[in-house]
Write a protein that holds these residues in place. Structure first.
Motif, PDB file in Angstrom:
ATOM      1  N   GLY B  67       0.820  -1.208   0.000  1.00 32.98           N
ATOM      2  CA  GLY B  67       0.000   0.000   0.000  1.00 32.98           C
ATOM      3  C   GLY B  67       0.848   1.249   0.000  1.00 32.98           C
ATOM      4  O   GLY B  67       0.632   2.177  -0.799  1.00 32.98           O
ATOM      5  N   LYS B 197      -6.753 -12.241  11.830  1.00 34.96           N
ATOM      6  CA  LYS B 197      -5.605 -12.288  10.932  1.00 34.96           C
ATOM      7  C   LYS B 197      -5.467 -10.933  10.251  1.00 34.96           C
ATOM      8  O   LYS B 197      -6.379 -10.117  10.288  1.00 34.96           O
ATOM      9  CB  LYS B 197      -5.797 -13.386   9.891  1.00 34.96           C
ATOM     10  CG  LYS B 197      -5.968 -14.752  10.542  1.00 34.96           C
ATOM     11  CD  LYS B 197      -5.688 -15.852   9.576  1.00 34.96           C
ATOM     12  CE  LYS B 197      -4.215 -16.200   9.550  1.00 34.96           C
ATOM     13  NZ  LYS B 197      -3.922 -17.455   8.861  1.00 34.96           N
ATOM     14  N   GLY B 198      -4.326 -10.712   9.654  1.00 38.24           N
ATOM     15  CA  GLY B 198      -4.108  -9.444   8.962  1.00 38.24           C
ATOM     16  C   GLY B 198      -5.073  -9.286   7.806  1.00 38.24           C
ATOM     17  O   GLY B 198      -5.565 -10.261   7.249  1.00 38.24           O
ATOM     18  N   GLN B 199      -5.347  -8.039   7.454  1.00 40.39           N
ATOM     19  CA  GLN B 199      -6.230  -7.816   6.315  1.00 40.39           C
ATOM     20  C   GLN B 199      -5.681  -6.720   5.418  1.00 40.39           C
ATOM     21  O   GLN B 199      -5.028  -5.792   5.872  1.00 40.39           O
ATOM     22  CB  GLN B 199      -7.664  -7.495   6.770  1.00 40.39           C
ATOM     23  CG  GLN B 199      -7.810  -6.312   7.691  1.00 40.39           C
ATOM     24  CD  GLN B 199      -9.284  -6.051   8.048  1.00 40.39           C
ATOM     25  OE1 GLN B 199     -10.149  -6.101   7.180  1.00 40.39           O
ATOM     26  NE2 GLN B 199      -9.539  -5.778   9.301  1.00 40.39           N
ATOM     27  N   ALA B 200      -5.977  -6.872   4.125  1.00 40.96           N
ATOM     28  CA  ALA B 200      -5.562  -5.870   3.145  1.00 40.96           C
ATOM     29  C   ALA B 200      -6.136  -4.520   3.531  1.00 40.96           C
ATOM     30  O   ALA B 200      -7.272  -4.422   3.989  1.00 40.96           O
ATOM     31  CB  ALA B 200      -6.051  -6.265   1.753  1.00 40.96           C
ATOM     32  N   GLY B 201      -5.353  -3.481   3.356  1.00 37.54           N
ATOM     33  CA  GLY B 201      -5.815  -2.142   3.684  1.00 37.54           C
ATOM     34  C   GLY B 201      -5.483  -1.759   5.110  1.00 37.54           C
ATOM     35  O   GLY B 201      -5.374  -0.588   5.423  1.00 37.54           O
ATOM     36  N   ILE B 202      -5.336  -2.751   5.962  1.00 31.79           N
ATOM     37  CA  ILE B 202      -4.966  -2.474   7.349  1.00 31.79           C
ATOM     38  C   ILE B 202      -3.515  -2.870   7.595  1.00 31.79           C
ATOM     39  O   ILE B 202      -2.713  -2.085   8.076  1.00 31.79           O
ATOM     40  CB  ILE B 202      -5.899  -3.210   8.335  1.00 31.79           C
ATOM     41  CG1 ILE B 202      -7.342  -2.705   8.163  1.00 31.79           C
ATOM     42  CG2 ILE B 202      -5.420  -3.042   9.768  1.00 31.79           C
ATOM     43  CD1 ILE B 202      -7.560  -1.252   8.540  1.00 31.79           C
ATOM     44  N   GLU B 203      -3.185  -4.105   7.244  1.00 31.85           N
ATOM     45  CA  GLU B 203      -1.838  -4.600   7.551  1.00 31.85           C
ATOM     46  C   GLU B 203      -0.869  -4.387   6.401  1.00 31.85           C
ATOM     47  O   GLU B 203       0.320  -4.410   6.601  1.00 31.85           O
ATOM     48  CB  GLU B 203      -1.886  -6.097   7.879  1.00 31.85           C
ATOM     49  CG  GLU B 203      -2.878  -6.449   8.987  1.00 31.85           C
ATOM     50  CD  GLU B 203      -2.407  -6.017  10.361  1.00 31.85           C
ATOM     51  OE1 GLU B 203      -1.196  -5.862  10.545  1.00 31.85           O
ATOM     52  OE2 GLU B 203      -3.269  -5.822  11.234  1.00 31.85           O
ATOM     53  N   TRP B 204      -1.364  -4.253   5.195  1.00 33.75           N
ATOM     54  CA  TRP B 204      -0.455  -4.043   4.052  1.00 33.75           C
ATOM     55  C   TRP B 204      -1.151  -3.256   2.985  1.00 33.75           C
ATOM     56  O   TRP B 204      -2.310  -2.932   3.114  1.00 33.75           O
ATOM     57  CB  TRP B 204       0.057  -5.385   3.493  1.00 33.75           C
ATOM     58  CG  TRP B 204      -1.005  -6.283   3.016  1.00 33.75           C
ATOM     59  CD1 TRP B 204      -1.629  -6.245   1.798  1.00 33.75           C
ATOM     60  CD2 TRP B 204      -1.586  -7.390   3.716  1.00 33.75           C
ATOM     61  NE1 TRP B 204      -2.550  -7.240   1.704  1.00 33.75           N
ATOM     62  CE2 TRP B 204      -2.551  -7.950   2.881  1.00 33.75           C
ATOM     63  CE3 TRP B 204      -1.383  -7.940   4.985  1.00 33.75           C
ATOM     64  CZ2 TRP B 204      -3.322  -9.047   3.266  1.00 33.75           C
ATOM     65  CZ3 TRP B 204      -2.141  -9.025   5.356  1.00 33.75           C
ATOM     66  CH2 TRP B 204      -3.104  -9.573   4.506  1.00 33.75           C
TER      67      TRP B 204
END
Lengths: 204, 204
Positions: B67, B197-204
């Motif tokens: 991101g 778990k990690g999520q797109a937009g938040i973790e990367w």
């Protein structure tokens, strides 16, 4: 490092996929640097995945966040021109809030802060954005200008997948309780301790 | 809040104006979130004042920082097209470093990290950039792949007004000693603790 394993798997009946889509409430607090800076860094990721971004700056200083604002306005224009990323909306209390036809009473910071929060509530209700930066929003709560219980209840009940990050010192315990992610920025060393003054490009 | 007063004025013979132009070395360390995120937030301000930005990612994960990278590449294009902001250069160890004609030995992370640092040294020597993000650079130092004393001496002697921010856990004491700004990100609460778990937009 990036790929962590959850320490526990919650008994919430959700699939991993559903949990990956959970709306996140993040609070960056503490006396150190980087609380807002990290929030804007998060917003870069939100931009990249296409979540419409709204920034509400609950501060009055005219110099504050000029660098971040210029960069995000450029990212918003990049979206408008090429479709990349996401649209960006930037609201500043210091200029009387952009949705108001006339500037509010500049001397009444409490009323201005309340009006800012009222707009956030309206936007959350209609799911206007995907990612909200409520910058320095802990202060109006701390000073009693915005009702913390109302904030907590509104955020708890917000519809859809709206992600919110709140920055500032003195975050209230009920807000930290509700938050999914809390980071405390601790001051270890700061240039002003050595007599330096702030400089463009570093501090704003 | 933005306008602080220095607690002391140093007896260094510099004017306030000169001190405002001092190159800054910042270190973001600790086990909490936001170390790199805040570094990229700082880079937004650097972009706005026109300092050419270089990012060196000393990490291997392919998802890491996608991101931020996409957003900064968009800001770099905005500069190329309109002259706004500053140019952006993005180097990834995970892809064998972009200045190398052939990818390095993927299995030899130590050699790759050393090659990354060698390039940073070359760039610092010729003042190629104004703002460097050395992302996760504490790890190769911690693991002995890059000599901490060499890093400290090189940064101490770097010419001109080149600002550097280094992120990662386990920052070495001599590096913290040299740094102008050290922030420790402490973990208070993290979604993975609750089994997310990690999520797109938040973790990367």
């Amino acid at each position: 490092m990036p790929q962590g394993k959850p320490e526990t798997v919650p008994d919430d009946g959700l699939t991993t996929r559903q949990r990956r889509k959970s709306p996140v409430l993040a609070v960056h607090t503490g006396i150190g640097k980087g609380k807002s800076t990290a929030a804007f860094g998060m917003a870069l990721r939100a931009w990249n995945v296409g979540w419409p971004i709204a920034v509400f700056q609950f501060v009055k200083s005219p110099k504050w966040r000029v660098g971040e604002e210029a960069a995000f306005r450029a990212l918003g224009r990049a979206h408008d021109e090429s479709g990349a990323g996401a649209p960006v909306t930037w609201h500043k209390m210091g200029e009387g809030w952009s949705w108001l036809a006339r500037p509010g009473d500049e001397r009444d910071h409490a009323a201005e802060a309340a009006e800012g929060w009222a707009q956030v509530k309206r936007d959350l209700a209609v799911q206007r954005y995907g990612f909200y930066v409520l910058d320095e929003f802990t202060y109006p709560m701390h000073w009693g200008w915005v009702d913390t219980a109302d904030v907590v209840e509104t955020l708890r009940a917000r519809p859809g997948s709206q992600h919110v990050v709140i920055t500032g010192r003195y975050a209230a315990p009920p807000l930290l309780e509700l938050a999914d992610l809390v980071t405390e920025m601790g001051k270890v060393k700061h240039p002003m301790d050595a007599g330096r003054k702030g400089q463009a490009g570093i501090e704003w």
